[in-house]
Design an enzyme around this catalytic site. Structure first.
Site, PDB file in Angstrom:
ATOM      1  N   ASP A 113      -2.840 -10.581 -11.389  1.00  0.00           N
ATOM      2  CA  ASP A 113      -1.866 -11.007 -12.395  1.00  0.00           C
ATOM      3  C   ASP A 113      -1.875 -10.059 -13.607  1.00  0.00           C
ATOM      4  O   ASP A 113      -2.907  -9.492 -13.954  1.00  0.00           O
ATOM      5  CB  ASP A 113      -2.210 -12.429 -12.854  1.00  0.00           C
ATOM      6  N   HIS A 159       3.794  -2.652 -12.065  1.00  0.00           N
ATOM      7  CA  HIS A 159       3.484  -2.817 -10.646  1.00  0.00           C
ATOM      8  C   HIS A 159       2.991  -1.502 -10.040  1.00  0.00           C
ATOM      9  O   HIS A 159       2.055  -1.492  -9.238  1.00  0.00           O
ATOM     10  CB  HIS A 159       4.716  -3.318  -9.894  1.00  0.00           C
ATOM     11  N   LEU A 166     -14.466  -3.465   6.095  1.00  0.00           N
ATOM     12  CA  LEU A 166     -13.797  -4.467   5.269  1.00  0.00           C
ATOM     13  C   LEU A 166     -12.497  -4.935   5.915  1.00  0.00           C
ATOM     14  O   LEU A 166     -11.703  -4.129   6.405  1.00  0.00           O
ATOM     15  CB  LEU A 166     -13.475  -3.882   3.888  1.00  0.00           C
TER      16      LEU A 166
END
Length: 252
Positions: free
Chosen positions: A21, A38, A132
């Site tokens: 956020d 962004h 991962l």
């Protein structure tokens, strides 16, 4: 002592979930438009993904685009979709090289076809990796996911594939988008908001929450390490007493 050296690698969470956020607010504070935020946030994604891989986190879920985000201005949504495509194209070889396996959860069919193609290709390229597990939540919301799971359960029950009385937590979990992943033990939200915004509501039932005022474009490895240290200072009881926990190994 270096903050990384302070982390007990035997007590890491297997799964971290992050609500990324603050991109828009960070950009506005700098006199830029939201799209600029962004773009800068992608740098944080790259660093945190690599940081998790380096330290030994097994699963990382990033809340990249919610079902509610479709309600944002069309220009911003289009820019986000373009950014998604370009980022996947640029990063997929790096993911492959770093042994990171890509997964996607959410209403993928609602994404533009070009996004669907790039995601499918990236998943195929990284399918053989066993490091991962990077899970992107795209066009995702928990209410959507739970409703979809309920529909599938009802259909299978009507077709006689299972009995309603046999439905338990394990059964319900198997119908969720996240069926193949363990539930997150740590949820991080950046930018100072104190809510989970329709993100992994079912899966976060026993997660530890970590909120930081740092906007996502400024969130880097030291911030991740601080969250991990905070997590390791907590006692995870799962309904038990402190005395019971002290006599048995804690869930990690």
């Amino acid at each position: 002592m270096d903050i990384l050296q302070s982390i007990d690698r035997t007590r890491l969470p297997k799964h971290i979930a992050i609500i990324m956020d603050g991109n828009g607010r960070w950009a506005k504070e700098r006199g830029q438009d939201r799209v600029y935020g962004h773009h800068e946030g992608v740098l944080s994604v790259r660093e945190i993904v690599n940081g998790c891989a380096e330290i030994g986190i097994q699963y990382l879920t990033l809340y990249a685009f919610s079902t509610e985000n479709w309600n944002r201005p069309k220009e911003e949504v289009n820019a986000l979709m373009e950014l998604l495509v370009n980022t996947i194209r640029k990063e997929v070889e790096e993911l492959k090289k770093n042994n990171i396996k890509l997964h996607v959860i959410g209403d993928i069919e609602s994404l533009p076809e070009v996004c669907q193609r790039e995601l499918a290709e990236a998943k195929e390229i990284t399918a053989g990796n066993n490091g991962l597990n990077l899970i992107l939540a795209l066009s995702y919301s928990s209410r959507w996911e739970i409703v979809e799971a309920a529909k599938k359960l009802a259909k299978d029950a009507m077709e006689g594939k299972l009995k309603p009385e046999d439905i338990d937590d394990k059964t319900f979990h198997s119908y969720l988008n996240t069926a193949e992943f363990p539930d997150p033990e740590l949820m991080i939200r950046t930018s100072g908001e104190y809510r989970i915004s329709n993100f992994l509501v079912y899966q976060l039932a026993y997660a530890e929450f970590y909120f930081t005022p740092v906007h996502w474009p400024e969130f880097r490895k030291p911030n991740l390490y601080e969250a991990l240290l905070d997590y390791q200072q907590r006692e995870r009881r799962f309904g038990k007493t402190s005395e019971q926990i002290q006599t048995t190994p804690q869930h990690a």
